[in-house]
Enzyme design. Structure first.
Site, PDB file in Angstrom:
ATOM      1  N   HIS A  24      94.525  40.471  92.364  1.00 37.39           N
ATOM      2  CA  HIS A  24      93.597  41.494  92.852  1.00 37.39           C
ATOM      3  C   HIS A  24      94.478  42.532  93.526  1.00 37.39           C
ATOM      4  O   HIS A  24      95.293  42.184  94.392  1.00 37.39           O
ATOM      5  CB  HIS A  24      92.594  40.893  93.835  1.00 37.39           C
ATOM      6  CG  HIS A  24      91.500  41.831  94.231  1.00 37.39           C
ATOM      7  ND1 HIS A  24      90.600  41.525  95.239  1.00 37.39           N
ATOM      8  CD2 HIS A  24      91.141  43.065  93.783  1.00 37.39           C
ATOM      9  CE1 HIS A  24      89.733  42.519  95.371  1.00 37.39           C
ATOM     10  NE2 HIS A  24      90.056  43.460  94.508  1.00 37.39           N
ATOM     11  N   LEU A  25      94.345  43.789  93.166  1.00 33.49           N
ATOM     12  CA  LEU A  25      95.291  44.823  93.563  1.00 33.49           C
ATOM     13  C   LEU A  25      95.553  44.820  95.066  1.00 33.49           C
ATOM     14  O   LEU A  25      94.632  44.997  95.864  1.00 33.49           O
ATOM     15  CB  LEU A  25      94.780  46.195  93.130  1.00 33.49           C
ATOM     16  CG  LEU A  25      95.661  47.387  93.507  1.00 33.49           C
ATOM     17  CD1 LEU A  25      97.062  47.245  92.939  1.00 33.49           C
ATOM     18  CD2 LEU A  25      95.007  48.685  93.048  1.00 33.49           C
ATOM     19  N   HIS A  26      96.817  44.641  95.434  1.00 33.18           N
ATOM     20  CA  HIS A  26      97.211  44.668  96.839  1.00 33.18           C
ATOM     21  C   HIS A  26      98.697  44.967  96.943  1.00 33.18           C
ATOM     22  O   HIS A  26      99.483  44.677  96.054  1.00 33.18           O
ATOM     23  CB  HIS A  26      96.896  43.340  97.543  1.00 33.18           C
ATOM     24  CG  HIS A  26      97.690  42.169  97.029  1.00 33.18           C
ATOM     25  ND1 HIS A  26      97.455  41.577  95.801  1.00 33.18           N
ATOM     26  CD2 HIS A  26      98.730  41.475  97.584  1.00 33.18           C
ATOM     27  CE1 HIS A  26      98.292  40.569  95.616  1.00 33.18           C
ATOM     28  NE2 HIS A  26      99.083  40.492  96.674  1.00 33.18           N
ATOM     29  N   LEU A  27      99.061  45.595  98.068  1.00 33.81           N
ATOM     30  CA  LEU A  27     100.449  45.826  98.433  1.00 33.81           C
ATOM     31  C   LEU A  27     100.674  45.207  99.800  1.00 33.81           C
ATOM     32  O   LEU A  27      99.724  44.998 100.567  1.00 33.81           O
ATOM     33  CB  LEU A  27     100.773  47.322  98.477  1.00 33.81           C
ATOM     34  CG  LEU A  27     100.534  48.117  97.192  1.00 33.81           C
ATOM     35  CD1 LEU A  27      99.145  48.756  97.209  1.00 33.81           C
ATOM     36  CD2 LEU A  27     101.594  49.210  97.024  1.00 33.81           C
TER      37      LEU A  27
END
Length: 360
Positions: free
Chosen positions: A196-199
């Site tokens: 799931h998109l994360h930085l």
């Protein structure tokens, strides 16, 4: 983000609206504590983070972490964090570089509302984002202030880096006044534990050699270079200031997509640093963004007791066991890191591909 599970008295995330005037173009010196000369962003992040620690929202309480520089020419930085090694959530299985988001698996829409610290919104002209970038605690932190940046989490985007998300992360680096606030991204089959998109945003209280090491120019017009003489050779992009971020973010993400098309995984790291030629002095520093192509790792990580993700490629080794921390040598660590890297001839061919891609 939904507020399901919210308890009376739980803290709410703070709206953090920022503009060009909030960017810190020259960070403070290396006093060590990220709160020693804080910006408005540092204060909001660290105060919220400490509040959540006191409320018991993390998987463990974080105290001082033993840290040492390994003897050797590359200055690898090792840090012992036994609790993270034992308590962090097991990584999700990755079967493909284009694995779709799975709403049935753990994802960041399931965070408790109190785990959210900030909603980052940029002020100024242009259309408003449909959803802000959320800043949430990482419940298994590397160190004080370790957070997740979540671009538009309600959209359910998989872990592939878009230009808008990278640009927001780079702006977060410029919002901090601490020279050691770094940004990291682990792609699928490159250390990502959640699809799931994360930085990652985190404070590291020491400089790293890759901030100042000189690089070989590949495409000067696009500020693309090849950085060698560091633990993991990388493609280096450089932005002298905020005006360069949109083009830089676009170039990095086009290059990352090209790597994925070639069946390669990737990691991205951003830090304040010297221009590619090195030796810029304080006034000439900007943002260095490193892109590592690597062989995808679909199974369990092997190696000498630690996996290789963005921190390890950058020369920072969070280690899970005291004997490993005390005994590991630079040679042993490099052997593990280099197992994930491409052979130099393949890396150089990729450099030519990226040159044609960005100049086309």
């Amino acid at each position: 983000m939904a507020a399901a599970g919210e308890e009376p008295g739980d803290p709410s995330p703070e709206d953090f609206v920022y503009g060009e005037e909030d960017f810190v173009l020259q960070a403070a010196g290396w006093e060590g504590d990220p709160g020693s000369a804080p910006s408005r962003f540092d204060r909001a992040l660290l105060e919220g983070w400490s509040d959540r620690m006191e409320r018991g929202l993390f998987r463990y309480r974080l105290g001082p972490l033993p840290t040492r520089v390994l003897p050797g020419p590359l200055g690898l930085l090792a840090q012992l964090n036994e609790q993270r090694g034992a308590a962090r959530r097991p990584p999700q299985p990755v079967l493909s570089l284009r694995q779709p988001f799975d709403p049935a698996a753990f994802n960041f829409t399931r965070l408790r509302p109190a785990e959210l610290l900030l909603r980052l919104r940029r002020a100024g002209p242009g259309p408003a984002a449909p959803d802000p970038v959320w800043v949430a605690i990482n419940a298994s932190p590397l160190d004080r202030g370790h957070v997740l940046l979540l671009p538009e989490p309600a959209r359910g985007l998989p872990q592939a880096l878009p230009a808008a998300g990278l640009r927001a992360g780079l702006e977060a680096v410029l919002l901090s006044a601490h020279p050691g606030f770094r940004l990291g991204f682990n792609g699928l089959a490159a250390g990502a534990s959640v699809n799931h998109l994360h930085l990652h945003g985190f404070y590291l209280r020491r400089p790293l050699p890759l901030e100042s090491a000189p690089a070989r120019p590949l495409c000067p017009r696009r500020r693309l270079s090849l950085l060698t003489g560091v633990p993991a050779p990388a493609f280096l992009f450089f932005a002298a200031g905020p005006a360069a971020l949109p083009a830089l973010a676009g170039d990095v993400c086009r290059a990352a997509e090209h790597l994925r098309d070639r069946g390669l995984a990737y990691n991205v790291f951003a830090t304040r640093g010297d221009p590619p030629a090195g030796g810029g002095g304080a006034a000439g520093r900007g943002l260095r963004v490193l892109l590592w192509p690597r062989q995808p790792r679909f199974g369990a990580e092997a190696g000498a007791g630690f996996g290789v993700a963005v921190c390890e490629l950058a020369g920072f080794l969070p280690l899970p066991a005291a004997p490993l921390f005390r005994g590991i040598t630079e040679t042993q660590a490099l052997r593990v890191i280099q197992e994930s890297l491409l052979p130099e001839p393949q890396l150089l061919r990729l450099g030519g591909d990226l040159l044609r891609l960005l100049e086309g």
